[in-house]
Write a protein that holds these residues in place. Structure first.
Motif, mmCIF file in Angstrom:
data_model
loop_
_atom_site.group_PDB
_atom_site.id
_atom_site.type_symbol
_atom_site.label_atom_id
_atom_site.label_comp_id
_atom_site.label_asym_id
_atom_site.label_seq_id
_atom_site.Cartn_x
_atom_site.Cartn_y
_atom_site.Cartn_z
ATOM 1 N N SER A 127 39.935 40.308 45.628
ATOM 2 C CA SER A 127 38.611 39.851 45.190
ATOM 3 C C SER A 127 38.442 39.910 43.673
ATOM 4 O O SER A 127 37.781 39.033 43.085
ATOM 5 C CB SER A 127 37.513 40.680 45.866
ATOM 6 N N LYS A 128 39.017 40.906 43.023
ATOM 7 C CA LYS A 128 38.886 41.013 41.574
ATOM 8 C C LYS A 128 39.685 39.914 40.873
ATOM 9 O O LYS A 128 39.195 39.278 39.931
ATOM 10 C CB LYS A 128 39.336 42.390 41.097
ATOM 11 N N LYS A 129 40.910 39.674 41.350
ATOM 12 C CA LYS A 129 41.703 38.594 40.769
ATOM 13 C C LYS A 129 41.041 37.242 41.027
ATOM 14 O O LYS A 129 41.048 36.353 40.167
ATOM 15 C CB LYS A 129 43.112 38.615 41.350
ATOM 16 N N ARG A 130 40.471 37.084 42.212
ATOM 17 C CA ARG A 130 39.779 35.831 42.541
ATOM 18 C C ARG A 130 38.592 35.615 41.607
ATOM 19 O O ARG A 130 38.338 34.496 41.163
ATOM 20 C CB ARG A 130 39.341 35.868 44.001
ATOM 21 N N ALA A 131 37.885 36.670 41.298
ATOM 22 C CA ALA A 131 36.751 36.564 40.381
ATOM 23 C C ALA A 131 37.214 36.153 38.982
ATOM 24 O O ALA A 131 36.575 35.332 38.314
ATOM 25 C CB ALA A 131 35.992 37.882 40.322
ATOM 26 N N TYR A 132 38.329 36.727 38.534
ATOM 27 C CA TYR A 132 38.875 36.348 37.235
ATOM 28 C C TYR A 132 39.274 34.867 37.218
ATOM 29 O O TYR A 132 39.025 34.164 36.233
ATOM 30 C CB TYR A 132 40.089 37.210 36.893
ATOM 31 N N VAL A 133 39.904 34.402 38.286
ATOM 32 C CA VAL A 133 40.312 32.994 38.350
ATOM 33 C C VAL A 133 39.091 32.087 38.268
ATOM 34 O O VAL A 133 39.092 31.087 37.539
ATOM 35 C CB VAL A 133 41.120 32.723 39.635
ATOM 36 N N ARG A 134 38.048 32.430 38.988
ATOM 37 C CA ARG A 134 36.818 31.623 38.934
ATOM 38 C C ARG A 134 36.176 31.694 37.550
ATOM 39 O O ARG A 134 35.658 30.702 37.045
ATOM 40 C CB ARG A 134 35.846 32.094 40.010
ATOM 41 N N MET A 135 36.214 32.859 36.929
ATOM 42 C CA MET A 135 35.636 33.013 35.596
ATOM 43 C C MET A 135 36.366 32.135 34.587
ATOM 44 O O MET A 135 35.736 31.423 33.787
ATOM 45 C CB MET A 135 35.704 34.476 35.170
ATOM 46 N N ILE A 136 37.684 32.178 34.607
ATOM 47 C CA ILE A 136 38.470 31.362 33.673
ATOM 48 C C ILE A 136 38.244 29.873 33.934
ATOM 49 O O ILE A 136 38.071 29.074 33.003
ATOM 50 C CB ILE A 136 39.964 31.715 33.785
ATOM 51 N N SER A 137 38.226 29.506 35.210
ATOM 52 C CA SER A 137 38.007 28.105 35.568
ATOM 53 C C SER A 137 36.656 27.623 35.080
ATOM 54 O O SER A 137 36.540 26.527 34.511
ATOM 55 C CB SER A 137 38.110 27.937 37.090
ATOM 56 N N ASP A 138 35.637 28.431 35.278
ATOM 57 C CA ASP A 138 34.290 28.035 34.846
ATOM 58 C C ASP A 138 34.171 28.020 33.328
ATOM 59 O O ASP A 138 33.450 27.180 32.762
ATOM 60 C CB ASP A 138 33.240 28.983 35.433
ATOM 61 N N LEU A 139 34.855 28.946 32.670
ATOM 62 C CA LEU A 139 34.828 28.935 31.202
ATOM 63 C C LEU A 139 35.305 27.588 30.674
ATOM 64 O O LEU A 139 34.706 27.015 29.760
ATOM 65 C CB LEU A 139 35.700 30.068 30.669
ATOM 66 N N ILE A 140 36.372 27.071 31.272
ATOM 67 C CA ILE A 140 36.918 25.784 30.829
ATOM 68 C C ILE A 140 36.054 24.627 31.324
ATOM 69 O O ILE A 140 35.649 23.751 30.550
ATOM 70 C CB ILE A 140 38.359 25.615 31.327
#
Length: 250
Positions: A127-140
């Motif tokens: 869940s933590k890695k998934r949150a990071y992936v979503r955060m990076i994706s949304d940042l871009i």
């Protein structure tokens, strides 16, 4: 986010354009015939970075699909035609017809593909890695790409557009570089390709188009280079699409 890519600035289509002409230009067909049996249909533009994200996902997952090019420049922008507006009221690409539904917005499409066709996973189980992936994706997808897109750039004067795009991409990349220094291995999230990587590569392509100096961003550049060694990223590249103009083909 879906995308209308800056290249030239389309004007509205002429009101006398007929339904049949629009169908012909967009290669759109009645809904009953649109999707071949069990085969998705992607409405795309070769240089759209949002469409590229989805093309990468489809390639990684080995999903065969048909493409319907939507030329964002020709005829004042085919995304503005009434036929396409019926498909996607936001008049943007990509749109994906799959499993009897029509989806737009690239991250929503990618997450649907990951939920219904989970191998290989593009969102980590942790869940933590998934949150990071979503955060990076949304940042871009929300914090960088929209600011250098047609809908913003067309509001600016000719002399302002390049500097505007460079400024906002550079600002976003400074934040992204710091985050990736913490999360990355070979790719954005350690050593597995994720949705974040599908967002990163098209944005680096945009940065190069707008002549952004990538020297201050070694982590971004390293990850981009590693990803571009993968076949899914190569075959989905803008230079290798059915609608790529001859002078831009690989």
């Amino acid at each position: 986010l879906a995308e209308i890519k800056f290249h030239l600035f389309p004007s509205s289509p002429h009101p006398h354009q007929t339904e049949s002409r629009i169908r012909s230009q967009l290669n759109l067909f009645p809904a009953s015939n649109m999707q071949s049996v069990n085969k998705p249909v992607l409405h795309t533009y070769f240089r759209s970075s949002c469409s590229w994200r989805v093309r990468i996902a489809l390639a990684l997952k080995g999903i065969e699909y048909d493409q319907v090019p939507v030329n964002l420049i020709k005829d004042g922008g085919q995304q503005l035609f009434s036929e396409f507006t019926e498909l996607n009221p936001m008049q943007q690409v990509p749109s994906l017809q799959i499993d009897g539904i029509t989806l737009s917005q690239s991250l929503a499409i990618i997450q649907y593909l990951d939920e219904t066709r989970p191998k290989p996973r593009l969102l980590p189980e942790d869940s933590k890695k998934r949150a990071y992936v979503r955060m990076i994706s949304d940042l871009i997808a929300s914090g960088i790409q929209p600011l250098q897109n047609l809908m913003v750039l067309q509001k600016l004067g000719d002399s302002e557009r390049l500097g505007w795009a460079q400024s906002h991409i550079t600002k976003g990349f400074h934040a992204l570089e710091k985050i990736l220094q913490r999360t990355s291995g070979r790719y954005c999230m350690e050593d597995e390709v994720s949705m974040a990587d599908l967002c990163l590569v098209p944005q680096v392509y945009n940065a190069l188009r707008f002549k952004v100096d990538l020297t201050p961003f070694p982590t971004i550049s390293r990850i981009n280079q590693a990803l571009m060694e993968l076949e899914a990223f190569k075959v989905s590249h803008p230079s290798r699409q059915p609608d790529t103009p001859p002078d831009l083909q690989a």
